[in-house]
Design an enzyme around this catalytic site. Structure first.
Site, short mmCIF file in Angstrom:
data_model
loop_
_atom_site.label_atom_id
_atom_site.label_comp_id
_atom_site.label_asym_id
_atom_site.label_seq_id
_atom_site.Cartn_x
_atom_site.Cartn_y
_atom_site.Cartn_z
N ARG A 170 -10.25 10.16 -12.32
CA ARG A 170 -9.61 10.06 -10.92
C ARG A 170 -9.10 8.77 -10.25
NH1 ARG A 170 -14.33 11.01 -7.50
NH2 ARG A 170 -12.55 10.92 -5.86
N LYS A 171 -9.19 7.55 -11.16
CA LYS A 171 -8.72 6.28 -10.71
C LYS A 171 -7.20 5.91 -11.33
CE LYS A 171 -12.35 4.32 -12.53
NZ LYS A 171 -13.36 3.20 -12.78
N ASP A 222 0.74 -1.11 -0.05
CA ASP A 222 -0.16 0.03 0.24
C ASP A 222 0.94 1.40 0.07
OD1 ASP A 222 -2.37 1.48 0.05
OD2 ASP A 222 -2.62 1.37 2.18
C1 LIG Z 1 3.69 7.46 1.60
C2 LIG Z 1 2.56 6.93 2.11
C3 LIG Z 1 1.66 6.19 1.09
C4 LIG Z 1 0.65 5.56 1.85
C5 LIG Z 1 -0.89 5.62 0.81
C6 LIG Z 1 -1.99 5.03 1.86
C7 LIG Z 1 -3.10 5.45 1.36
C8 LIG Z 1 -4.00 4.67 2.58
O1 LIG Z 1 -3.90 3.92 3.21
S1 LIG Z 1 -5.74 5.64 2.55
C9 LIG Z 1 -6.54 4.75 3.92
C10 LIG Z 1 -7.27 3.47 3.11
N1 LIG Z 1 -8.36 3.84 2.36
C11 LIG Z 1 -9.61 4.45 2.85
O2 LIG Z 1 -9.85 4.69 3.95
C12 LIG Z 1 -10.54 4.73 1.77
C13 LIG Z 1 -11.86 4.50 2.03
N2 LIG Z 1 -12.64 4.78 1.01
C14 LIG Z 1 -12.87 6.19 0.61
O3 LIG Z 1 -12.55 7.19 1.30
C15 LIG Z 1 -13.87 6.17 -0.86
O4 LIG Z 1 -14.78 5.22 -0.76
C16 LIG Z 1 -12.95 6.78 -1.88
C17 LIG Z 1 -12.02 7.84 -1.54
C18 LIG Z 1 -11.84 5.36 -2.14
C19 LIG Z 1 -13.90 6.77 -3.09
O5 LIG Z 1 -14.83 7.91 -2.89
P1 LIG Z 1 -15.00 8.91 -3.85
O6 LIG Z 1 -13.68 9.83 -4.03
O7 LIG Z 1 -16.38 9.62 -3.56
O8 LIG Z 1 -15.06 8.17 -5.17
P2 LIG Z 1 -16.36 7.66 -5.97
O9 LIG Z 1 -16.87 8.92 -6.78
O10 LIG Z 1 -17.24 6.78 -5.02
O11 LIG Z 1 -15.61 6.93 -6.92
C20 LIG Z 1 -14.95 7.27 -8.09
C21 LIG Z 1 -14.67 6.23 -9.11
O12 LIG Z 1 -13.73 5.09 -8.35
C22 LIG Z 1 -14.40 3.79 -8.47
N3 LIG Z 1 -14.39 3.11 -7.13
C23 LIG Z 1 -14.59 3.83 -6.09
N4 LIG Z 1 -14.16 2.62 -5.11
C24 LIG Z 1 -13.74 1.66 -5.75
C25 LIG Z 1 -13.62 0.37 -5.14
N5 LIG Z 1 -13.56 -0.16 -4.09
N6 LIG Z 1 -13.35 -0.44 -6.37
C26 LIG Z 1 -13.43 -0.26 -7.46
N7 LIG Z 1 -13.73 0.92 -8.04
C27 LIG Z 1 -13.96 1.83 -6.95
C28 LIG Z 1 -16.13 4.31 -8.73
O13 LIG Z 1 -16.74 3.10 -9.42
C29 LIG Z 1 -16.18 5.43 -9.51
O14 LIG Z 1 -15.55 5.10 -11.03
P3 LIG Z 1 -16.16 5.77 -12.02
O15 LIG Z 1 -15.44 7.13 -12.16
O16 LIG Z 1 -15.65 4.91 -13.58
O17 LIG Z 1 -17.58 6.06 -12.05
#
Ligand SMILES: CCCCCCCC(=O)SCCNC(=O)CCNC(=O)[C@H](O)C(C)(C)COP(=O)(O)OP(=O)(O)OC[C@H]1O[C@@H](n2cnc3c(N)ncnc32)[C@H](O)[C@@H]1OP(=O)(O)O
Length: 243
Positions: A212-213, A167
């Protein structure tokens, strides 16, 4: 090349800071954590001075020869310009605005938080790692030495610790490429165990970007590349402008 540079500059705010400044924490933790989510309001505020800030991705005595060799290899490549070493700090809140002394009292956190991978004070016990980014190829390399406090099965590295490194390394690549992101999906195939104390090389690359992906894939191999330990994919979502 130009496009990548522009992305990096946008993502990391100021390219001239790159070698010396807390780039990644600054991007990830611009907002302080609401006090309600922190463990206890009774904890005392700890606010390190800028000179106390330590870059954890520099060599220390716990590093094995394999770790040093790989580090030296990528440092040489960095000097040729293809790779950039990414600094790494533990007190993420310090970097809300770059320098502790610039932060007004009102913006200081109520308790100390720490970046999960840098939460041990003793070198060599937990995650020892350094990451390099190649902006032309949209790749990161992580050199990771698993300390004894990351044990899962006896003598072997815990799968969750390995997931953390996947990650972190792929997340760093996503951040350097797109700016602030969150992990949406992580898939890991554990092909062979990683012995505690061993050094492995984590190779991450961007597979594709759709809006954004950002889709990443990762491989972890032994220091000599002969043993495949991990194959993984990840999806990161670029944070919205309002976040
Ligand atoms: C140096 C250190 C680097 C460390 C990096 C570590 C980063 C982390 O650990 S982050 C912590 C763990 N992650 C989290 O807590 C995230 C929790 N989830 C969230 O906050 C939200 O679900 C988030 C931000 C991922 C997406 O939400 P949001 O910004 O509203 O996006 P949303 O509009 O729903 O989706 C955008 C696109 O992504 C897709 N998407 C969103 N989630 C997923 C998923 N889990 N799987 C597949 N596709 C997804 C959607 O289908 C959509 O696709 P399209 O544009 O083609 O329609």
């Amino acid at each position: 090349m130009f496009r990548c540079s522009v992305r990096l500059i946008k993502g990391l705010t100021q390219i001239t800071w790159l070698r010396e400044q807390p780039v990644l924490p600054n991007l990830l933790y611009r907002r302080s954590v609401p006090a309600a989510y922190l463990p206890s309001r009774a904890l005392r505020v700890t606010w390190p001075c800028a000179e106390e800030v330590k870059d954890f991705s520099l060599p220390n005595p716990s590093w094995s020869q394999n770790m040093r060799n790989l580090y030296n290899k990528y440092m040489e490549l960095s000097q040729q310009g293809s790779w950039i070493r990414l600094p790494s700090y533990n007190v993420t809140a310090t970097h809300l605005i770059g320098k502790a002394e610039q932060c007004p009292d009102s913006a200081k956190p109520q308790v100390t938080t720490r970046l999960f991978t840098r939460n041990l004070d003793v070198e060599g016990l937990g995650f020892e790692y350094v990451m390099f980014y190649n902006q032309a190829e949209l790749r990161t390399v992580g050199i990771f030495q698993a300390g004894p406090y990351l044990e899962g099965p006896i003598g072997l590295t815990h799968g969750g610790a390995i997931a953390t490194i996947v990650d972190t390394t792929s997340g760093a690549c996503a951040i350097c490429t797109l700016g602030k992101v969150k992990t949406a999906n992580l898939n890991i195939n554990y092909r062979s165990p990683i012995t505690l104390g061993s050094t492995v090389e984590v190779q991450c690359r961007v597979d594709k970007i759709e809006g954004r992906k950002i889709f990443m894939s990762t491989e972890i191999r032994s220091a000599d590349s002969q043993v495949l330990h991990i194959e993984a994919t990840a999806l990161f979502i670029q944070m919205k402008m309002s976040e």
